[in-house]
Write an enzyme that holds these catalytic residues in place. Structure first.
Site, PDB file in Angstrom:
ATOM      1  N   LYS A  89      45.583  35.336  61.305  1.00  0.00           N
ATOM      2  CA  LYS A  89      46.274  35.773  62.521  1.00  0.00           C
ATOM      3  C   LYS A  89      45.910  34.808  63.642  1.00  0.00           C
ATOM      4  O   LYS A  89      44.749  34.391  63.751  1.00  0.00           O
ATOM      5  CB  LYS A  89      45.810  37.200  62.836  1.00  0.00           C
ATOM      6  CG  LYS A  89      46.518  37.886  63.993  1.00  0.00           C
ATOM      7  CD  LYS A  89      46.030  39.327  64.117  1.00  0.00           C
ATOM      8  CE  LYS A  89      46.739  40.097  65.225  1.00  0.00           C
ATOM      9  NZ  LYS A  89      46.306  41.515  65.292  1.00  0.00           N
ATOM     10  N   SER A 164      50.058  44.935  65.258  1.00  0.00           N
ATOM     11  CA  SER A 164      50.349  43.637  65.824  1.00  0.00           C
ATOM     12  C   SER A 164      50.177  42.481  64.834  1.00  0.00           C
ATOM     13  O   SER A 164      50.675  41.398  65.073  1.00  0.00           O
ATOM     14  CB  SER A 164      49.415  43.382  67.016  1.00  0.00           C
ATOM     15  OG  SER A 164      48.059  43.361  66.578  1.00  0.00           O
ATOM     16  N   SER A 188      46.636  47.985  63.800  1.00  0.00           N
ATOM     17  CA  SER A 188      47.363  46.722  63.606  1.00  0.00           C
ATOM     18  C   SER A 188      47.174  46.025  62.271  1.00  0.00           C
ATOM     19  O   SER A 188      47.836  45.016  62.018  1.00  0.00           O
ATOM     20  CB  SER A 188      47.006  45.742  64.717  1.00  0.00           C
ATOM     21  OG  SER A 188      47.724  46.069  65.872  1.00  0.00           O
TER      22      SER A 188
HETATM   23  N1  GLN Z   1      49.762  49.455  68.521  1.00  0.00           N
HETATM   24  C1  GLN Z   1      48.478  49.637  69.131  1.00  0.00           C
HETATM   25  C2  GLN Z   1      48.482  48.987  70.489  1.00  0.00           C
HETATM   26  O1  GLN Z   1      49.476  48.484  70.853  1.00  0.00           O
HETATM   27  C3  GLN Z   1      47.403  49.058  68.271  1.00  0.00           C
HETATM   28  C4  GLN Z   1      47.375  47.577  68.293  1.00  0.00           C
HETATM   29  C5  GLN Z   1      46.246  47.010  67.491  1.00  0.00           C
HETATM   30  O2  GLN Z   1      45.695  47.657  66.606  1.00  0.00           O
HETATM   31  N2  GLN Z   1      45.891  45.789  67.834  1.00  0.00           N
HETATM   32  O3  GLN Z   1      47.512  48.968  71.184  1.00  0.00           O
END
Ligand code: GLN
Length: 530
Positions: A89, A164, A188
């Site tokens: 990532k 994400s 995510s």
């Molecule tokens: N969707 C959640 C957020 O927007 C989790 C994102 C994540 O785990 N990085 O914060």
């Protein structure tokens, strides 16, 4: 075995390179070819490092060749990831390489050192294929908040891969790499793994060092593996886990070597289930959940019961407050972590005429951050401000303790793991949730509480709903990753004969042809999105 190297499981690839039946270079070439060909359609990669990957593959081949000449014990001692391609990532630092975190504000930034997990991967001889697309600063559940354009789901190019870490999940599902790393702050890793039909684990907070990772919410962020099967994900976790003095939150807890030795045979894996106790938390079947997803979860539970496991209804009464508390804690920490992007130290910098530092600062951040990131910074700064700190931040931290206590009580009662949906729905269409931030936030209702409590969770494929993957989430007590992987491996054994197991993501042929657009049209569309 198929002749297409990208279709093999990671351990099959490892066996072939050890035996000298193929080389890491051939393996890497095969993956580079499909990643380069399909990236126009999927946009899973922000950077594909052809040259770097091939030179790492050659280095791996040299080690493999020497071990083969030495024979027996030398071959045995090789790490299963030696010579195997891995995606990262794009918030993981690789010395001298880009690290955009999906944001315009880090465009052009070069990481000055390797993240701890990159050092680990280099030590075992993995091949770093490139950097994957992501929601800006890991904020999002659909990958639509990347400054570099959205990622498509390999099962249906008009739907999101989740977020994400959507680029990593899509790349693994599309066979661009057998393995990838992501981060999970509120879901995510697990949610995109579910939406792309692969395995993704969020380890216990403190299991993996965060040194060299762009921070979102430091008390929630954890790095974890993506793979197409449990054994490969466990091997990747084994390679990256363990204490690192440079991250004071990384714990000196031993990493079990059994992660490398999950059962080979389905029968042995399934036998492990006999007498295990699983909890089915009723609060995870949230209002508005897709009924067909719910059906897949209940079918999965029935499989576990047939194999001799006990599944009991349990209650985690504070689950409902998880979302609200998360959206105080995470933005609060993000607002502090993102203060460093000031246009002075690194990243994008706007210098206006007149030499007014404040004006430069506002312009830099105004141009550099996207709308969702700005929303989080405002929420977080507000929640931390004098007069509101007690009402919001402190209250949210107390709720966090209650959420953790719910889990502690369940595991103290002898439950081995919880079984739940990963996501209330399958992959949704582009644009479906971007107009309403709260609708997007709800995508993680079933994953956020695990981060709030610092626990491990894994999402594994458990079937399809209208042709799109459904994820089953297993949640364990702290440091129970091995148990979760044993359960995941057992579930693979139980469903080895299921029709959906052998299916390829339905849109891969289309991805080969850039989703019906000509390459030029697709490139223009992506450029416009950027
Ligand atoms: N969707 C959640 C957020 O927007 C989790 C994102 C994540 O785990 N990085 O914060």
């Amino acid at each position: 075995m198929t002749s297409d190297l990208t279709r093999l499981l990671a351990r099959e690839m490892a066996a072939l390179v050890r035996a000298g039946e193929t080389s890491s270079r051939a393996l890497t070439e095969a993956h580079l070819a499909v990643a380069e060909r399909q990236n126009l359609a999927l946009n899973a990669w922000l950077m594909i490092d052809r040259e770097g990957a091939l030179s790492q593959a050659d280095a791996a081949d040299a080690i493999l060749g020497e071990a083969r000449r030495a024979g027996g014990a030398a071959l045995e001692a090789l790490h299963p990831l030696l010579g195997i391609p891995v995606g990262l990532k794009d918030l993981i630092s690789v010395e001298g390489g880009q690290c955009t975190a999906g944001s315009r504000i880090l465009a052009g930034y070069r990481a000055p050192y390797d993240a701890h997990i990159v050092e680990r991967l280099r030590r075992v001889g993995a091949v770093l294929l490139g950097k994957t697309n992501m929601d800006e600063f890991a904020m999002g559940s659909s990958n639509e908040y990347s400054a570099y354009g959205p990622v498509s789901n390999p099962w249906d190019l008009d739907t999101v891969p989740g977020g994400s870490s959507g680029g990593s999940a899509a790349a693994v599902a599309a066979h661009h790499v057998p393995l990838a790393l992501g981060t999970d702050t509120g879901g995510s890793i697990r949610q995109p793994a579910a939406l792309c039909g692969i395995v993704g684990m969020k380890p216990t907070y403190g299991r993996v060092s965060r040194y060299g990772i762009v921070a979102f919410a430091s008390s929630l962020d954890q790095i974890g593996p993506f793979a197409r099967d449990a054994r490969a994900a466990a091997a990747l976790l084994h390679a990256i886990a363990g204490r690192d003095a440079r991250d004071s939150t990384s714990a000196p807890v031993p990493v079990p070597d059994e992660l490398l030795h999950l059962p080979e045979s389905d029968d042995e894996a399934v036998a492990w289930l006999r007498g295990r106790r699983f909890g089915l938390p009723r609060e995870y079947f949230v209002a508005g959940m897709d009924p067909d997803v719910e059906r897949r979860i209940h079918e999965s539970v029935a499989f576990l019961v047939d194999a001799g496991a006990h599944v009991e209804d349990v209650s985690l009464p504070h689950t409902d407050y998880g979302l609200a508390a998360y959206y105080i804690v995470a933005p609060a920490e993000a607002s502090a972590n993102l203060a460093r992007y000031d246009g002075v130290r690194y990243g994008h910098s706007r210098r206006l005429e007149g030499g007014d530092f404040i004006a430069d600062y506002l312009a830099t951040r105004g141009e550099g951050f996207g709308a969702e990131v700005k929303r989080r910074i405002m929420l977080g700064t507000y929640a931390l401000s004098a007069g509101y700190y007690d009402a919001f931040y402190l209250k949210a931290q107390k709720v966090r303790t209650l959420i953790k206590r719910d889990f502690d009580e369940i595991f103290a009662s002898g439950i081995d793991a919880l079984v739940a949906p990963t996501s209330p729905s399958v992959a949704f269409r582009f644009g479906e949730k971007t107009a309403d931030p709260v609708a997007m936030y709800l995508a993680d209702a079933c994953t956020l509480p695990v981060n709030m409590a610092g626990l491990p969770g894994v999402s594994i494929p458990c079937g399809l709903s209208e042709g799109l993957p459904v994820g089953l989430q297993l949640i364990g007590s702290a440091w129970s990753e091995l148990l979760l992987f044993r359960a995941a491996r057992a579930f693979e054994g139980l469903t080895a004969g299921a029709a959906w197991r052998g299916l390829e993501p339905a849109a891969l042929t289309k991805a080969d042809h850039a989703s019906g657009l000509t390459p030029a049209e697709r490139a223009a569309a992506l450029a416009a999105a950027r």
